[in-house]
Motif scaffolding. Structure first.
Motif, PDB file in Angstrom:
ATOM      1  N   GLY A 116       5.818 -40.264   0.614  1.00 54.01           N
ATOM      2  CA  GLY A 116       4.623 -39.857  -0.113  1.00 54.01           C
ATOM      3  C   GLY A 116       4.533 -40.567  -1.448  1.00 54.01           C
ATOM      4  N   TYR A 117       3.451 -40.312  -2.132  1.00 57.88           N
ATOM      5  CA  TYR A 117       3.249 -40.952  -3.431  1.00 57.88           C
ATOM      6  C   TYR A 117       4.101 -40.325  -4.518  1.00 57.88           C
ATOM      7  CZ  TYR A 117      -0.646 -43.281  -1.216  1.00 57.88           C
ATOM      8  OH  TYR A 117      -1.398 -44.043  -0.377  1.00 57.88           O
ATOM      9  N   ASP A 118       4.311 -39.013  -4.411  1.00 61.22           N
ATOM     10  CA  ASP A 118       5.130 -38.323  -5.406  1.00 61.22           C
ATOM     11  C   ASP A 118       6.601 -38.597  -5.147  1.00 61.22           C
ATOM     12  OD1 ASP A 118       2.906 -37.140  -6.662  1.00 61.22           O
ATOM     13  OD2 ASP A 118       2.895 -35.496  -5.199  1.00 61.22           O
ATOM     14  N   LYS A 119       7.345 -38.760  -6.221  1.00 59.22           N
ATOM     15  CA  LYS A 119       8.771 -39.041  -6.076  1.00 59.22           C
ATOM     16  C   LYS A 119       9.574 -37.776  -5.800  1.00 59.22           C
ATOM     17  CE  LYS A 119       8.636 -43.269  -8.717  1.00 59.22           C
ATOM     18  NZ  LYS A 119       9.187 -44.047  -9.810  1.00 59.22           N
ATOM     19  N   VAL A 120       8.986 -36.636  -6.083  1.00 59.48           N
ATOM     20  CA  VAL A 120       9.652 -35.359  -5.838  1.00 59.48           C
ATOM     21  C   VAL A 120       8.725 -34.502  -4.971  1.00 59.48           C
ATOM     22  CG1 VAL A 120      10.591 -33.272  -6.902  1.00 59.48           C
ATOM     23  CG2 VAL A 120      10.857 -35.478  -8.050  1.00 59.48           C
ATOM     24  N   LEU A 121       9.272 -33.965  -3.902  1.00 58.66           N
ATOM     25  CA  LEU A 121       8.490 -33.103  -3.020  1.00 58.66           C
ATOM     26  C   LEU A 121       8.322 -31.719  -3.641  1.00 58.66           C
ATOM     27  CD1 LEU A 121      10.131 -33.934   0.408  1.00 58.66           C
ATOM     28  CD2 LEU A 121       7.820 -34.517  -0.309  1.00 58.66           C
ATOM     29  N   LYS A 122       7.219 -31.085  -3.333  1.00 56.97           N
ATOM     30  CA  LYS A 122       7.006 -29.703  -3.766  1.00 56.97           C
ATOM     31  C   LYS A 122       7.985 -28.794  -3.024  1.00 56.97           C
ATOM     32  CE  LYS A 122       3.331 -30.567  -6.258  1.00 56.97           C
ATOM     33  NZ  LYS A 122       3.433 -30.609  -7.690  1.00 56.97           N
ATOM     34  N   ASP A 123       8.389 -27.723  -3.685  1.00 59.03           N
ATOM     35  CA  ASP A 123       9.264 -26.739  -3.044  1.00 59.03           C
ATOM     36  C   ASP A 123       8.629 -26.260  -1.748  1.00 59.03           C
ATOM     37  OD1 ASP A 123      11.089 -26.900  -5.089  1.00 59.03           O
ATOM     38  OD2 ASP A 123      10.389 -25.092  -6.113  1.00 59.03           O
ATOM     39  N   GLY A 124       9.432 -26.131  -0.725  1.00 60.40           N
ATOM     40  CA  GLY A 124       8.965 -25.583   0.529  1.00 60.40           C
ATOM     41  C   GLY A 124       8.585 -26.613   1.582  1.00 60.40           C
ATOM     42  N   PHE A 125       8.537 -27.896   1.213  1.00 62.10           N
ATOM     43  CA  PHE A 125       8.134 -28.908   2.194  1.00 62.10           C
ATOM     44  C   PHE A 125       9.025 -28.865   3.432  1.00 62.10           C
ATOM     45  CE2 PHE A 125       8.581 -33.033   4.206  1.00 62.10           C
ATOM     46  CZ  PHE A 125       7.262 -33.327   4.504  1.00 62.10           C
ATOM     47  N   HIS A 126      10.323 -28.728   3.259  1.00 60.78           N
ATOM     48  CA  HIS A 126      11.259 -28.793   4.382  1.00 60.78           C
ATOM     49  C   HIS A 126      11.410 -27.479   5.140  1.00 60.78           C
ATOM     50  CE1 HIS A 126      12.629 -32.327   1.992  1.00 60.78           C
ATOM     51  NE2 HIS A 126      12.475 -32.847   3.185  1.00 60.78           N
ATOM     52  N   MET A 127      10.826 -26.396   4.627  1.00 58.81           N
ATOM     53  CA  MET A 127      10.992 -25.089   5.250  1.00 58.81           C
ATOM     54  C   MET A 127      10.593 -25.067   6.729  1.00 58.81           C
ATOM     55  SD  MET A 127       9.340 -22.077   6.316  1.00 58.81           S
ATOM     56  CE  MET A 127       7.756 -22.177   5.531  1.00 58.81           C
ATOM     57  N   PRO A 128       9.447 -25.620   7.135  1.00 59.61           N
ATOM     58  CA  PRO A 128       9.106 -25.573   8.570  1.00 59.61           C
ATOM     59  C   PRO A 128      10.132 -26.305   9.447  1.00 59.61           C
ATOM     60  CG  PRO A 128       7.178 -26.192   7.277  1.00 59.61           C
ATOM     61  CD  PRO A 128       8.358 -26.219   6.350  1.00 59.61           C
ATOM     62  N   PHE A 129      10.696 -27.374   8.941  1.00 59.94           N
ATOM     63  CA  PHE A 129      11.708 -28.108   9.699  1.00 59.94           C
ATOM     64  C   PHE A 129      12.998 -27.291   9.805  1.00 59.94           C
ATOM     65  CE2 PHE A 129       8.952 -31.344   7.800  1.00 59.94           C
ATOM     66  CZ  PHE A 129       8.625 -32.107   8.904  1.00 59.94           C
ATOM     67  N   LYS A 130      13.449 -26.776   8.676  1.00 55.98           N
ATOM     68  CA  LYS A 130      14.702 -26.012   8.663  1.00 55.98           C
ATOM     69  C   LYS A 130      14.599 -24.753   9.513  1.00 55.98           C
ATOM     70  CE  LYS A 130      16.225 -27.604   4.136  1.00 55.98           C
ATOM     71  NZ  LYS A 130      16.467 -27.240   2.716  1.00 55.98           N
ATOM     72  N   GLU A 131      13.497 -24.040   9.387  1.00 53.59           N
ATOM     73  CA  GLU A 131      13.335 -22.799  10.145  1.00 53.59           C
ATOM     74  C   GLU A 131      13.152 -23.077  11.632  1.00 53.59           C
ATOM     75  OE1 GLU A 131      13.851 -19.667   9.048  1.00 53.59           O
ATOM     76  OE2 GLU A 131      14.458 -20.646   7.184  1.00 53.59           O
ATOM     77  N   THR A 132      12.478 -24.166  11.975  1.00 56.65           N
ATOM     78  CA  THR A 132      12.342 -24.542  13.386  1.00 56.65           C
ATOM     79  C   THR A 132      13.696 -24.896  13.963  1.00 56.65           C
ATOM     80  OG1 THR A 132      10.068 -25.302  13.062  1.00 56.65           O
ATOM     81  CG2 THR A 132      11.244 -26.163  14.988  1.00 56.65           C
ATOM     82  N   ALA A 133      14.479 -25.662  13.210  1.00 57.54           N
ATOM     83  CA  ALA A 133      15.825 -26.006  13.675  1.00 57.54           C
ATOM     84  C   ALA A 133      16.636 -24.732  13.911  1.00 57.54           C
ATOM     85  CB  ALA A 133      16.524 -26.903  12.655  1.00 57.54           C
ATOM     86  N   LYS A 134      16.577 -23.820  12.970  1.00 57.33           N
ATOM     87  CA  LYS A 134      17.325 -22.564  13.104  1.00 57.33           C
ATOM     88  C   LYS A 134      16.852 -21.786  14.332  1.00 57.33           C
ATOM     89  CE  LYS A 134      17.656 -20.298   9.289  1.00 57.33           C
ATOM     90  NZ  LYS A 134      17.373 -19.390   8.151  1.00 57.33           N
ATOM     91  N   TYR A 135      15.557 -21.670  14.513  1.00 58.04           N
ATOM     92  CA  TYR A 135      14.985 -20.912  15.627  1.00 58.04           C
ATOM     93  C   TYR A 135      15.370 -21.520  16.975  1.00 58.04           C
ATOM     94  CZ  TYR A 135      11.575 -18.328  18.384  1.00 58.04           C
ATOM     95  OH  TYR A 135      10.976 -17.523  19.315  1.00 58.04           O
ATOM     96  N   LEU A 136      15.386 -22.847  17.036  1.00 58.31           N
ATOM     97  CA  LEU A 136      15.705 -23.527  18.296  1.00 58.31           C
ATOM     98  C   LEU A 136      17.205 -23.720  18.518  1.00 58.31           C
ATOM     99  CD1 LEU A 136      12.935 -26.279  18.252  1.00 58.31           C
ATOM    100  CD2 LEU A 136      12.981 -24.180  19.623  1.00 58.31           C
ATOM    101  N   GLY A 137      18.019 -23.324  17.548  1.00 54.34           N
ATOM    102  CA  GLY A 137      19.463 -23.514  17.671  1.00 54.34           C
ATOM    103  C   GLY A 137      19.889 -24.953  17.424  1.00 54.34           C
TER     104      GLY A 137
END
Length: 171
Positions: A116-137
């Motif tokens: 992305g254009y911003d050098k720092v991601l907003k808090d929460g960007f990775h949450m859908p990935f992390k929670e999906t990984a957790k849910y799927l094992g």
């Protein structure tokens, strides 16, 4: 352990900035790329009238060939691309209709490459990935964020990507 890794590119622009980061990693570590834009994948349907698209065969290829998935996405409106979100929504097919395929995601590794254009991601960007990984094992193995400066992949970003490859134990 050296992983058998795949990069899933989920951008609206197959030749865009995210692709430049993906190409760097792919060339450096001989990681294959599947461009989701080149696949015909339609939205999730509770009645599963969407089975004539490429999703099931793609998911079968993923679970039978790879043990690590790198989801590569541009940051659009502070989140993953719509193309990537569509793929994530369709993972429900693997939980409801094609359980024999979906169960094989368990134990696989998931990582994220964002651009992305911003050098720092907003808090929460990775949450859908992390929670999906957790849910799927799946094991969430980490993430890296990059950007281009004046259309150039800088040494700083190359170093981040090199470190990411090392963390994932990809060669």
């Amino acid at each position: 352990m050296i992983s058998k890794t795949l990069i899933l590119l989920g951008s609206s622009n197959s030749k865009g900035e995210t692709k430049q980061l993906v190409n760097y990693m792919s060339n450096k570590a001989q990681i294959p790329i599947i461009d989701l834009k080149k696949k015909y994948i339609v939205e999730f349907d509770y009645e599963f009238r969407n089975q004539d698209d490429d999703f099931k065969s793609l998911l079968e290829e993923i679970v039978t060939t790879y043990d690590t998935l790198i989801f590569a996405t541009p940051v659009y409106w502070y989140t993953m691309s719509a193309r990537m979100k569509l793929f994530f929504d369709r993972l429900s097919d693997g939980l409801k209709l094609h359980k024999d395929i979906g169960r094989k995601l368990r134990g696989m590794n998931m990582a994220v490459l964002s651009c992305g254009y911003d050098k720092v991601l907003k808090d929460g960007f990775h949450m859908p990935f992390k929670e999906t990984a957790k849910y799927l094992g799946m094991n969430y193995s980490g993430d890296v964020h990059g950007w281009l400066e004046n259309g150039i992949l800088t040494d700083e970003i190359k170093e981040r990507l090199d470190n990411f490859i090392e963390v994932l134990d990809v060669r």
